[in-house]
Design an enzyme around this catalytic site. Structure first.
Site, mmCIF file in Angstrom:
data_model
loop_
_atom_site.group_PDB
_atom_site.id
_atom_site.type_symbol
_atom_site.label_atom_id
_atom_site.label_comp_id
_atom_site.label_asym_id
_atom_site.label_seq_id
_atom_site.Cartn_x
_atom_site.Cartn_y
_atom_site.Cartn_z
ATOM 1 N N PHE A 17 0.485 3.575 -5.979
ATOM 2 C CA PHE A 17 1.836 3.751 -5.466
ATOM 3 C C PHE A 17 2.846 2.919 -6.244
ATOM 4 O O PHE A 17 2.553 1.808 -6.680
ATOM 5 C CB PHE A 17 1.929 3.283 -4.007
ATOM 6 C CG PHE A 17 1.160 4.100 -3.021
ATOM 7 C CD1 PHE A 17 1.722 5.212 -2.425
ATOM 8 C CD2 PHE A 17 -0.134 3.725 -2.660
ATOM 9 C CE1 PHE A 17 1.016 5.944 -1.482
ATOM 10 C CE2 PHE A 17 -0.853 4.450 -1.727
ATOM 11 C CZ PHE A 17 -0.279 5.574 -1.130
ATOM 12 N N ASP A 18 4.054 3.444 -6.346
ATOM 13 C CA ASP A 18 5.212 2.619 -6.642
ATOM 14 C C ASP A 18 5.509 1.801 -5.379
ATOM 15 O O ASP A 18 4.999 2.113 -4.301
ATOM 16 C CB ASP A 18 6.396 3.527 -6.985
ATOM 17 C CG ASP A 18 7.671 2.763 -7.248
ATOM 18 O OD1 ASP A 18 7.615 1.720 -7.905
ATOM 19 O OD2 ASP A 18 8.724 3.231 -6.779
ATOM 20 N N ARG A 19 6.328 0.755 -5.494
ATOM 21 C CA ARG A 19 6.697 -0.013 -4.300
ATOM 22 C C ARG A 19 8.022 0.443 -3.713
ATOM 23 O O ARG A 19 8.071 0.975 -2.619
ATOM 24 C CB ARG A 19 6.758 -1.509 -4.621
ATOM 25 C CG ARG A 19 7.007 -2.377 -3.376
ATOM 26 C CD ARG A 19 7.331 -3.812 -3.755
ATOM 27 N NE ARG A 19 8.617 -3.900 -4.445
ATOM 28 C CZ ARG A 19 9.070 -4.996 -5.043
ATOM 29 N NH1 ARG A 19 8.350 -6.099 -5.058
ATOM 30 N NH2 ARG A 19 10.246 -4.999 -5.655
#
Length: 233
Positions: A17-19
């Site tokens: 995931f991106d944050r």
């Protein structure tokens, strides 16, 4: 438009995931809260304090891009503290108190269902990673979000020296996860990052939590549908 990848896949073994705007959002209300706190604490006018705080951050917001360690980040925040003190007419100690009370991570909140989604992925035996173009202290921010214990690998691209969508950022994350590109689902809110991930062989999906992009995932929980269909190939 970047639609979810529907090519035949090997079994899924991890989700990366991106944050920001994927697992977490900026809580704008905290900006107003911090300005009001500073006004009450130091005798400032809240509206003007808020404007000066916003302007100071805007002037420094890209200064972290070349940080490589938490020591580098500490020096960055020292410089920011000094600039914030000058902008607000505070002593160094007062500016330090403001930053200690409202640290960077306090301005973030997890998106809806973030923890249940990660818990479900882990219960399916999948590894969970985070790859974000952010400061080195990514572990501290994930801890503040209440998600750190559900993340196997957390990578701030600053510490790698290459940022998404550069191929080296993804390669570093895959190596840290111990997985091949085809075994990983990548989720990000920026189309260019999704396109770059696909070019390297990751299965990837765009997420748009505002619901504006047709074909994108509009809730973090939508990731579970993609992952569930691919866990066993």
């Amino acid at each position: 438009m970047v639609t979810p990848d529907d090519r035949p896949q090997v079994p899924l073994r991890g989700v990366l995931f991106d944050r920001d705007d994927t697992l977490a959002r900026t809580d704008r209300g905290v900006y107003r809260e911090a300005a009001a706190w500073a006004a009450a604490r130091f005798g400032l006018e809240a509206g003007e304090a808020g404007r000066r705080m916003a302007a100071t951050w805007a002037a420094h917001a890209e200064g972290w891009w070349h940080l490589r360690s938490e020591e580098d980040e500490a020096a960055f925040w020292e410089g920011y503290r000094a600039a914030l003190g000058r902008a607000l007419g505070l002593t160094d100690a007062q500016a330090g108190e403001l930053l200690a009370t409202y640290p960077y991570e306090r301005f973030m909140k997890p998106v809806e269902d973030a923890r249940p989604v990660l818990e479900t992925l882990r219960s399916w035996g999948l590894k969970v990673g985070v790859l974000s173009n952010t400061l080195p202290s990514i572990g501290r921010t994930l801890d503040a979000l209440g998600l750190a214990d559900l993340v196997d690998v957390a990578i701030a691209t600053c510490t790698v020296g290459v940022h998404k969508p550069e191929p080296g950022a993804y390669a570093f994350a895959l190596d840290a996860l111990g997985l091949a590109a085809a075994e990983v689902l990548f989720v990000d809110d920026r189309p260019e990052n999704v396109v770059a991930a696909r070019a390297l062989g990751l299965r990837a999906a765009l997420i748009d939590l505002e619901g504006r992009e047709p074909g994108a995932l509009h809730r973090l929980s939508d990731v579970l549908e993609l992952a569930k269909a691919s866990v066993r190939g």
